[in-house]
Design a protein around this motif. Structure first.
Motif, PDB file in Angstrom:
ATOM      1  N   GLN A  44      15.490   5.631   7.522  1.00 31.75           N
ATOM      2  CA  GLN A  44      14.886   5.948   8.851  1.00 31.75           C
ATOM      3  C   GLN A  44      13.257   6.426   8.463  1.00 31.75           C
ATOM      4  O   GLN A  44      12.536   6.479   9.341  1.00 31.75           O
ATOM      5  CB  GLN A  44      15.609   7.193   9.543  1.00 31.75           C
ATOM      6  CG  GLN A  44      17.130   6.838  10.026  1.00 31.75           C
ATOM      7  CD  GLN A  44      17.090   5.630  11.019  1.00 31.75           C
ATOM      8  OE1 GLN A  44      16.027   5.650  11.874  1.00 31.75           O
ATOM      9  NE2 GLN A  44      17.722   4.704  10.738  1.00 31.75           N
ATOM     10  N   LEU A  45      13.260   6.961   7.243  1.00 31.55           N
ATOM     11  CA  LEU A  45      11.751   7.449   7.047  1.00 31.55           C
ATOM     12  C   LEU A  45      10.703   6.153   6.992  1.00 31.55           C
ATOM     13  O   LEU A  45       9.525   6.266   7.320  1.00 31.55           O
ATOM     14  CB  LEU A  45      11.721   7.822   5.724  1.00 31.55           C
ATOM     15  CG  LEU A  45      12.416   9.281   5.144  1.00 31.55           C
ATOM     16  CD1 LEU A  45      12.484   9.521   3.742  1.00 31.55           C
ATOM     17  CD2 LEU A  45      11.962  10.327   6.264  1.00 31.55           C
ATOM     18  N   ASP A  46      11.418   4.866   6.739  1.00 27.22           N
ATOM     19  CA  ASP A  46      10.403   3.800   6.833  1.00 27.22           C
ATOM     20  C   ASP A  46       9.291   3.763   6.017  1.00 27.22           C
ATOM     21  O   ASP A  46       8.099   3.220   6.656  1.00 27.22           O
ATOM     22  CB  ASP A  46      10.192   3.361   8.267  1.00 27.22           C
ATOM     23  CG  ASP A  46       9.693   1.922   8.424  1.00 27.22           C
ATOM     24  OD1 ASP A  46      10.213   1.117   7.688  1.00 27.22           O
ATOM     25  OD2 ASP A  46       9.001   1.813   9.403  1.00 27.22           O
ATOM     26  N   ALA A  47       9.568   4.317   4.880  1.00 23.51           N
ATOM     27  CA  ALA A  47       8.118   4.443   4.125  1.00 23.51           C
ATOM     28  C   ALA A  47       7.925   3.136   3.192  1.00 23.51           C
ATOM     29  O   ALA A  47       9.119   2.544   2.525  1.00 23.51           O
ATOM     30  CB  ALA A  47       8.350   5.737   3.214  1.00 23.51           C
ATOM     31  N   ASP A  48       6.786   2.883   2.786  1.00 26.89           N
ATOM     32  CA  ASP A  48       6.547   1.803   1.792  1.00 26.89           C
ATOM     33  C   ASP A  48       7.185   2.378   0.389  1.00 26.89           C
ATOM     34  O   ASP A  48       7.698   1.574  -0.404  1.00 26.89           O
ATOM     35  CB  ASP A  48       4.908   1.577   1.643  1.00 26.89           C
ATOM     36  CG  ASP A  48       4.507   0.885   3.071  1.00 26.89           C
ATOM     37  OD1 ASP A  48       5.117  -0.328   3.296  1.00 26.89           O
ATOM     38  OD2 ASP A  48       4.000   1.652   3.654  1.00 26.89           O
ATOM     39  N   TRP A  71       7.511  -2.311  -2.176  1.00 30.27           N
ATOM     40  CA  TRP A  71       6.433  -3.253  -2.700  1.00 30.27           C
ATOM     41  C   TRP A  71       6.924  -3.416  -4.436  1.00 30.27           C
ATOM     42  O   TRP A  71       7.698  -2.700  -4.724  1.00 30.27           O
ATOM     43  CB  TRP A  71       4.992  -2.826  -2.859  1.00 30.27           C
ATOM     44  CG  TRP A  71       4.476  -2.708  -1.539  1.00 30.27           C
ATOM     45  CD1 TRP A  71       4.635  -1.542  -0.474  1.00 30.27           C
ATOM     46  CD2 TRP A  71       3.746  -3.859  -0.696  1.00 30.27           C
ATOM     47  NE1 TRP A  71       3.932  -2.009   0.317  1.00 30.27           N
ATOM     48  CE2 TRP A  71       3.658  -3.197   0.438  1.00 30.27           C
ATOM     49  CE3 TRP A  71       3.475  -5.274  -0.997  1.00 30.27           C
ATOM     50  CZ2 TRP A  71       2.823  -4.011   1.254  1.00 30.27           C
ATOM     51  CZ3 TRP A  71       2.825  -5.855  -0.286  1.00 30.27           C
ATOM     52  CH2 TRP A  71       2.419  -5.337   0.982  1.00 30.27           C
ATOM     53  N   PRO A  72       6.589  -4.484  -5.050  1.00 29.08           N
ATOM     54  CA  PRO A  72       6.835  -4.938  -6.147  1.00 29.08           C
ATOM     55  C   PRO A  72       6.593  -3.649  -7.484  1.00 29.08           C
ATOM     56  O   PRO A  72       5.455  -3.384  -7.303  1.00 29.08           O
ATOM     57  CB  PRO A  72       6.508  -6.243  -6.827  1.00 29.08           C
ATOM     58  CG  PRO A  72       6.081  -6.873  -5.447  1.00 29.08           C
ATOM     59  CD  PRO A  72       5.963  -5.795  -4.695  1.00 29.08           C
ATOM     60  N   ALA A  89      -1.874  -4.656   6.475  1.00 28.04           N
ATOM     61  CA  ALA A  89      -2.331  -4.823   4.993  1.00 28.04           C
ATOM     62  C   ALA A  89      -3.029  -3.527   4.418  1.00 28.04           C
ATOM     63  O   ALA A  89      -2.974  -3.290   3.267  1.00 28.04           O
ATOM     64  CB  ALA A  89      -3.423  -5.969   4.950  1.00 28.04           C
ATOM     65  N   ALA A  90      -3.781  -2.723   5.288  1.00 26.58           N
ATOM     66  CA  ALA A  90      -4.508  -1.612   4.592  1.00 26.58           C
ATOM     67  C   ALA A  90      -3.876  -0.280   4.537  1.00 26.58           C
ATOM     68  O   ALA A  90      -4.420   0.586   4.213  1.00 26.58           O
ATOM     69  CB  ALA A  90      -5.824  -1.620   5.424  1.00 26.58           C
ATOM     70  N   THR A  91      -2.693  -0.196   5.163  1.00 23.25           N
ATOM     71  CA  THR A  91      -2.070   1.112   5.356  1.00 23.25           C
ATOM     72  C   THR A  91      -0.755   1.124   4.424  1.00 23.25           C
ATOM     73  O   THR A  91       0.048   0.495   4.284  1.00 23.25           O
ATOM     74  CB  THR A  91      -1.668   1.269   6.817  1.00 23.25           C
ATOM     75  OG1 THR A  91      -2.812   1.119   7.723  1.00 23.25           O
ATOM     76  CG2 THR A  91      -1.114   2.456   6.927  1.00 23.25           C
ATOM     77  N   LEU A  92      -0.771   2.257   3.897  1.00 24.90           N
ATOM     78  CA  LEU A  92       0.625   2.747   2.957  1.00 24.90           C
ATOM     79  C   LEU A  92       1.227   3.746   3.574  1.00 24.90           C
ATOM     80  O   LEU A  92       0.295   5.017   3.533  1.00 24.90           O
ATOM     81  CB  LEU A  92       0.059   2.812   1.681  1.00 24.90           C
ATOM     82  CG  LEU A  92       0.993   2.823   0.401  1.00 24.90           C
ATOM     83  CD1 LEU A  92       1.810   1.504   0.235  1.00 24.90           C
ATOM     84  CD2 LEU A  92       0.385   3.296  -0.641  1.00 24.90           C
ATOM     85  N   GLY A 150       5.367   5.310 -11.845  1.00 25.33           N
ATOM     86  CA  GLY A 150       5.584   3.887 -11.464  1.00 25.33           C
ATOM     87  C   GLY A 150       4.148   3.397 -10.958  1.00 25.33           C
ATOM     88  O   GLY A 150       3.376   3.862 -10.538  1.00 25.33           O
ATOM     89  N   VAL A 151       4.020   2.045 -11.451  1.00 23.98           N
ATOM     90  CA  VAL A 151       2.925   1.145 -10.861  1.00 23.98           C
ATOM     91  C   VAL A 151       3.481  -0.076  -9.822  1.00 23.98           C
ATOM     92  O   VAL A 151       4.338  -0.637 -10.316  1.00 23.98           O
ATOM     93  CB  VAL A 151       2.280   0.643 -11.983  1.00 23.98           C
ATOM     94  CG1 VAL A 151       0.672  -0.173 -11.542  1.00 23.98           C
ATOM     95  CG2 VAL A 151       1.869   1.422 -13.109  1.00 23.98           C
ATOM     96  N   VAL A 152       2.944   0.154  -8.724  1.00 25.32           N
ATOM     97  CA  VAL A 152       3.244  -0.770  -7.663  1.00 25.32           C
ATOM     98  C   VAL A 152       2.329  -1.592  -7.288  1.00 25.32           C
ATOM     99  O   VAL A 152       1.137  -1.284  -7.253  1.00 25.32           O
ATOM    100  CB  VAL A 152       3.746   0.218  -6.465  1.00 25.32           C
ATOM    101  CG1 VAL A 152       4.256  -0.746  -5.358  1.00 25.32           C
ATOM    102  CG2 VAL A 152       4.998   1.340  -6.795  1.00 25.32           C
ATOM    103  N   SER A 153       2.686  -2.861  -7.043  1.00 24.07           N
ATOM    104  CA  SER A 153       1.640  -3.858  -6.572  1.00 24.07           C
ATOM    105  C   SER A 153       1.638  -4.041  -5.046  1.00 24.07           C
ATOM    106  O   SER A 153       2.786  -4.297  -4.586  1.00 24.07           O
ATOM    107  CB  SER A 153       1.958  -5.310  -7.196  1.00 24.07           C
ATOM    108  OG  SER A 153       1.104  -6.336  -6.660  1.00 24.07           O
ATOM    109  N   VAL A 154       0.381  -3.389  -4.195  1.00 23.81           N
ATOM    110  CA  VAL A 154       0.610  -3.410  -2.924  1.00 23.81           C
ATOM    111  C   VAL A 154      -0.467  -4.486  -2.673  1.00 23.81           C
ATOM    112  O   VAL A 154      -1.772  -3.983  -2.843  1.00 23.81           O
ATOM    113  CB  VAL A 154       0.184  -2.040  -2.626  1.00 23.81           C
ATOM    114  CG1 VAL A 154       0.284  -1.848  -0.904  1.00 23.81           C
ATOM    115  CG2 VAL A 154       1.181  -0.781  -3.048  1.00 23.81           C
ATOM    116  N   HIS A 155      -0.306  -5.496  -1.919  1.00 22.51           N
ATOM    117  CA  HIS A 155      -1.264  -6.534  -1.585  1.00 22.51           C
ATOM    118  C   HIS A 155      -2.133  -7.008  -2.782  1.00 22.51           C
ATOM    119  O   HIS A 155      -3.254  -6.891  -2.499  1.00 22.51           O
ATOM    120  CB  HIS A 155      -2.154  -5.981  -0.331  1.00 22.51           C
ATOM    121  CG  HIS A 155      -1.344  -5.603   0.878  1.00 22.51           C
ATOM    122  ND1 HIS A 155      -0.837  -6.612   1.688  1.00 22.51           N
ATOM    123  CD2 HIS A 155      -1.275  -4.419   1.630  1.00 22.51           C
ATOM    124  CE1 HIS A 155       0.059  -5.962   2.694  1.00 22.51           C
ATOM    125  NE2 HIS A 155      -0.411  -4.888   2.812  1.00 22.51           N
TER     126      HIS A 155
END
Length: 264
Positions: free
Chosen positions: A55-59, A117-118, A21-24, A140-145
């Motif tokens: 493969q970067l598997d980034a958020d 994330w949305p 939850a706390a990592t981006l 961009g504005v992203v909603s993260v948790h």
């Protein structure tokens, strides 16, 4: 199509926390418009880049030199994707946003952001400093948790004086458009391996993951770091630059991946 290396993870003895939850996890990558080489020897790399981005598997993936369309290349390459490159590169489940920086004789290209994330909103500002270079930033504005995280994707100019003025414009944009308490990410190709622009960002309250250099250019034999992820209101954890033949054959830049913890 070449086989890609396993998913890239930062060099750390700790278990990966990319989805806690706390990592981006944020990546920035200049994809060279999906084509590498010159003239008749140029080759289409957009299909390999789609595997690489996954493969970067980034958020959040921040991309520069992304083509919306190019009629000449579409006619030259039989496997040119029908989708705009940002949409084509977005892994399943990701949302893609794109804004044009430059209009050319054959098409247009700019910056893009891919997010798992949305995405709440997207905007753009022209940062062109002279008529020979068309530059811009994507916001961009992203909603993260449940938190609104602001992301700016930038590609600064080749001329040093232009970069200094664009850094000042970026400062003004942040002051005008982004609340001081909001988590902020500024990522992209800064075209700068000196200290002047980076000192400006430090005065703005932006910080990078690590003080050590992580060369990203040129991809085949990286000597300088042109690509960075700066943040405000997040805690830097670690950074990695993937290497190897599979990576340097796709673009003239290597991607850079950084991880941060979000405020509780």
């Amino acid at each position: 199509m070449r086989a890609m290396p396993p998913a890239i993870r930062p060099d750390s003895a700790e278990p990966m926390a990319g989805h806690q939850a706390a990592t981006l996890r944020v990546a920035t990558y200049n994809i060279h418009k999906g084509v590498l080489g010159l003239g008749p020897r140029r080759r289409l790399e957009i299909h390999n880049l789609s595997l690489a981005v996954e493969q970067l598997d980034a958020d959040i993936v921040c991309l520069q030199e992304v083509r919306k369309l190019n009629h000449r290349e579409a006619a030259h390459f039989s496997r040119w994707p029908e989708l705009p490159q940002a949409d084509y590169l977005a892994p399943e489940g990701y949302e893609a946003i794109y804004r044009t920086n430059a209009y050319t004789r054959h098409g247009e290209h700019g910056n893009a952001m891919l997010s798992r994330w949305p995405v709440l909103s997207a905007g753009h500002e022209d940062m062109s400093d002279h008529r020979f270079e068309q530059r811009g930033l994507l916001h961009g504005v992203v909603s993260v948790h449940g938190q609104s995280v602001h992301v700016l994707v930038v590609h600064l100019g080749l001329i040093r004086a232009s970069r200094v003025r664009q850094a000042a414009q970026l400062d003004q944009y942040i002051r005008r458009e982004i609340p001081t308490e909001a988590p902020l990410i500024v990522a992209g190709d800064f075209n700068d391996w000196g200290e002047r622009v980076h000192r400006h960002f430090e005065r703005m309250g932006l910080q990078t993951c690590e003080p050590a250099a992580h060369p990203t250019f040129p991809a085949r034999l990286p000597l300088v770091q042109l690509d960075y992820v700066y943040v405000r209101g997040l805690t830097p954890l670690r950074v990695v630059v993937p290497r190897g033949r599979a990576w340097w054959r796709m673009s003239d830049h290597l991607p850079l991946i950084a991880e941060f913890t979000l405020p509780q």
